[in-house]
Design a protein around this motif. Structure first.
Motif, PDB file in Angstrom:
ATOM      1  N   GLN A  74       9.204  -4.674   7.449  1.00 26.97           N
ATOM      2  CA  GLN A  74      10.722  -3.876   7.630  1.00 26.97           C
ATOM      3  C   GLN A  74      11.365  -3.489   6.524  1.00 26.97           C
ATOM      4  OE1 GLN A  74      13.218  -5.383  10.086  1.00 26.97           O
ATOM      5  NE2 GLN A  74      15.053  -4.411   8.956  1.00 26.97           N
ATOM      6  N   VAL A  75      11.781  -4.031   5.923  1.00 27.02           N
ATOM      7  CA  VAL A  75      12.622  -3.934   3.879  1.00 27.02           C
ATOM      8  C   VAL A  75      11.543  -2.716   2.976  1.00 27.02           C
ATOM      9  CG1 VAL A  75      13.582  -4.714   2.497  1.00 27.02           C
ATOM     10  CG2 VAL A  75      13.752  -6.323   4.020  1.00 27.02           C
ATOM     11  N   LYS A  76      10.683  -3.177   3.452  1.00 25.30           N
ATOM     12  CA  LYS A  76       9.667  -2.184   2.309  1.00 25.30           C
ATOM     13  C   LYS A  76       9.995  -1.219   3.384  1.00 25.30           C
ATOM     14  CE  LYS A  76       6.974  -0.584  -0.482  1.00 25.30           C
ATOM     15  NZ  LYS A  76       7.214  -0.748  -1.682  1.00 25.30           N
ATOM     16  N   GLN A  77       9.759  -0.357   4.104  1.00 22.88           N
ATOM     17  CA  GLN A  77       9.913   0.979   5.001  1.00 22.88           C
ATOM     18  C   GLN A  77      10.691   1.225   4.576  1.00 22.88           C
ATOM     19  OE1 GLN A  77       9.132   1.045   9.102  1.00 22.88           O
ATOM     20  NE2 GLN A  77       8.580   3.246   9.285  1.00 22.88           N
ATOM     21  N   GLN A  78      12.385   0.670   4.464  1.00 21.38           N
ATOM     22  CA  GLN A  78      13.801   0.717   4.979  1.00 21.38           C
ATOM     23  C   GLN A  78      13.888   1.106   3.450  1.00 21.38           C
ATOM     24  OE1 GLN A  78      16.015  -1.145   6.788  1.00 21.38           O
ATOM     25  NE2 GLN A  78      17.814  -0.189   5.712  1.00 21.38           N
ATOM     26  N   LEU A  79      13.455   0.868   2.489  1.00 24.55           N
ATOM     27  CA  LEU A  79      13.978   0.777   0.774  1.00 24.55           C
ATOM     28  C   LEU A  79      13.529   2.311   0.274  1.00 24.55           C
ATOM     29  CD1 LEU A  79      12.783  -2.759  -0.962  1.00 24.55           C
ATOM     30  CD2 LEU A  79      14.647  -1.672  -0.612  1.00 24.55           C
ATOM     31  N   GLY A  80      12.301   2.592   0.878  1.00 26.45           N
ATOM     32  CA  GLY A  80      12.025   4.031   0.403  1.00 26.45           C
ATOM     33  C   GLY A  80      11.099   4.141  -0.778  1.00 26.45           C
ATOM     34  N   ASP A  81      11.665   5.552  -1.588  1.00 24.47           N
ATOM     35  CA  ASP A  81      11.836   5.363  -2.694  1.00 24.47           C
ATOM     36  C   ASP A  81      12.750   4.910  -3.548  1.00 24.47           C
ATOM     37  OD1 ASP A  81      13.817   6.845  -1.638  1.00 24.47           O
ATOM     38  OD2 ASP A  81      12.706   8.816  -2.587  1.00 24.47           O
ATOM     39  N   ALA A  82      13.791   3.867  -3.205  1.00 27.84           N
ATOM     40  CA  ALA A  82      14.675   3.776  -3.968  1.00 27.84           C
ATOM     41  C   ALA A  82      15.246   2.616  -4.930  1.00 27.84           C
ATOM     42  CB  ALA A  82      15.580   2.850  -2.788  1.00 27.84           C
ATOM     43  N   PRO A  83      15.702   2.663  -6.186  1.00 28.19           N
ATOM     44  CA  PRO A  83      15.203   1.944  -6.944  1.00 28.19           C
ATOM     45  C   PRO A  83      14.855   0.462  -7.200  1.00 28.19           C
ATOM     46  CG  PRO A  83      17.157   2.777  -7.329  1.00 28.19           C
ATOM     47  CD  PRO A  83      16.964   3.624  -5.700  1.00 28.19           C
ATOM     48  N   ILE A  84      14.566  -0.207  -5.664  1.00 33.34           N
ATOM     49  CA  ILE A  84      15.044  -2.207  -5.713  1.00 33.34           C
ATOM     50  C   ILE A  84      13.607  -1.557  -4.852  1.00 33.34           C
ATOM     51  CG2 ILE A  84      15.288  -3.016  -3.721  1.00 33.34           C
ATOM     52  CD1 ILE A  84      17.575  -1.220  -3.080  1.00 33.34           C
ATOM     53  N   ALA A  85      12.976  -3.271  -5.754  1.00 25.58           N
ATOM     54  CA  ALA A  85      11.738  -3.424  -5.767  1.00 25.58           C
ATOM     55  C   ALA A  85      11.867  -5.566  -4.589  1.00 25.58           C
ATOM     56  CB  ALA A  85      11.055  -3.976  -7.501  1.00 25.58           C
TER      57      ALA A  85
END
Length: 254
Positions: free
Chosen positions: A49-60
Motif C-alpha cells: 500500500q505504501v509503495k503504491q501511494q508513494l508514487g514518484d515522491a522523494p521518499i524511499a
C-alpha cells in the motif's frame, strides 16, 4: 559529503486509513534535496500500500526486519526476495526491540546484514546500550562489539553499503534523549572504529541517531559533526513532526 538520512520506523502502528492520511501529508511536504534520503518503514502488511501511494515522491521504502533465509518453512517471516518484489530499498536490522524481545544475537544480526547486502538492499544496522549498561560505563565497548560482529561476518568494504543507527535503548519511547554531546561521543567512536580498518569508508558512512529524535531536538542533534540523520520512532507517525525533522536535516546540509 555524507548522505543525510531521515528514516521513519512506524513499528507496529497504523491502519490502511491512518497510513493513507499520513502519506498524503508526507508526499506533499517532503523536500527533494540532493544528498538527503527520506524513507518510511511501515509494518510488512502495509508495504505494498505504501509503495503504491508513494508514487514518484522523494521518499524511499524500507522494511522493519527480514529473515536471513531465502525461502522455506519459516512461518511468519518475510524474505529479502519478497521485500525486493514490493520495492523496498532499506531494511532495519538489529533494532533493540528485536534484540531484547525476540532474542536476536549479534551473530543473528550479522547474518541478516550479510544476506541483505547480498540481495542488494541497504541494511540500517542498529546498535546501542541499555541504561544499566551506560551507568556501568559499558556503552562504547558494547556498541563496538555489536559492530565488530558484523565486520567479522562481511568485512569493512561492505560497510560502504551499510547505514548505522545508534539507538540508546534508554531513550526509546521513554521521553528521554541523549544530549547532543552524549550522542556525538558514541557516533564519533563508531566512525573511529571503522576508520581503523578503512578511513575512506568511515568518512562516507552515514550514522543516524535513533533515541527519540523529534521536532524539538532534531536541529541540535543534527548539528553534531558525526550525526548524519535520524531513525525516527514515534515522531514519524505525526506528519508535522516528521516534516520538521526533514526540514532540520535539509538545513544541516547547508
Amino acid at each position: 559529503m555524507r548522505k543525510t538520512i531521515v528514516a521513519g520506523n512506524w513499528k507496529m502502528n497504523g491502519t490502511s486509513k491512518s497510513i493513507k492520511t499520513l502519506l498524503e501529508s508526507l508526499t506533499a511536504g517532503v523536500p527533494a534535496v540532493d544528498g538527503l534520503v527520506t524513507l518510511v518503514c511501515p509494518p510488512a502488511v502495509y508495504l505494498a500500500q505504501v509503495k503504491q501511494q508513494l508514487g514518484d515522491a522523494p521518499i524511499a521504502l524500507g522494511a522493519q526486519n527480514v529473515s536471513s533465509q531465502p525461502m522455506g518453512a519459516y512461518t511468519g517471516e518475510c524474505s529479502l526476495a519478497m521485500l525486493q518484489d514490493l520495492g523496498c530499498e532499506y531494511v532495519i536490522l538489529g533494532h533493540s526491540e528485536r534484540r531484547s524481545l525476540f532474542a536476536e544475537s549479534n551473530s543473528d544480526v550479522a547474518e541478516k546484514v550479510a544476506a541483505t547486502l547480498a540481495a542488494g538492499l541497504i541494511p540500517i544496522l542498529c546498535v546501542g546500550e541499555t541504561l544499566e549498561q551506560r551507568d556501568a560505563g559499558e556503552t562504547l565497548t558494547l556498541v563496538a562489539a555489536q559492530i565488530d560482529a558484523v565486520l567479522q561476518r562481511v568485512g569493512v568494504k561492505d560497510f560502504a553499503s551499510v547505514v548505522i543507527a545508534y539507538e540508546p535503548v534508554w531513550a526509546i519511547g521513554t521521553g528521554l534523549t541523549a544530549t547532543p554531546e552524549q550522542a556525538q561521543e558514541v557516533h564519533a567512536a563508531i566512525r573511529a572504529q571503522l576508520a581503523e580498518r578503512d578511513a575512506d569508508i568511515a568518512d562516507q558512512l552515514s550514522i543516524l541517531y535513533g533515541g527519540s529524535m523529534n521536532a524539538g531536538n532534531a536541529a541540535e542533534l543534527l548539528a553534531q559533526q558525526d550525526i548524519d540523520g535520524g531513525l525516527i520512532g514515534g515522531a514519524s507517525l505525526k506528519a508535522d513532526e516528521f516534516l520538521t525533522i526533514c526540514a532540520a536535516a535539509t538545513e544541516s546540509r547547508k
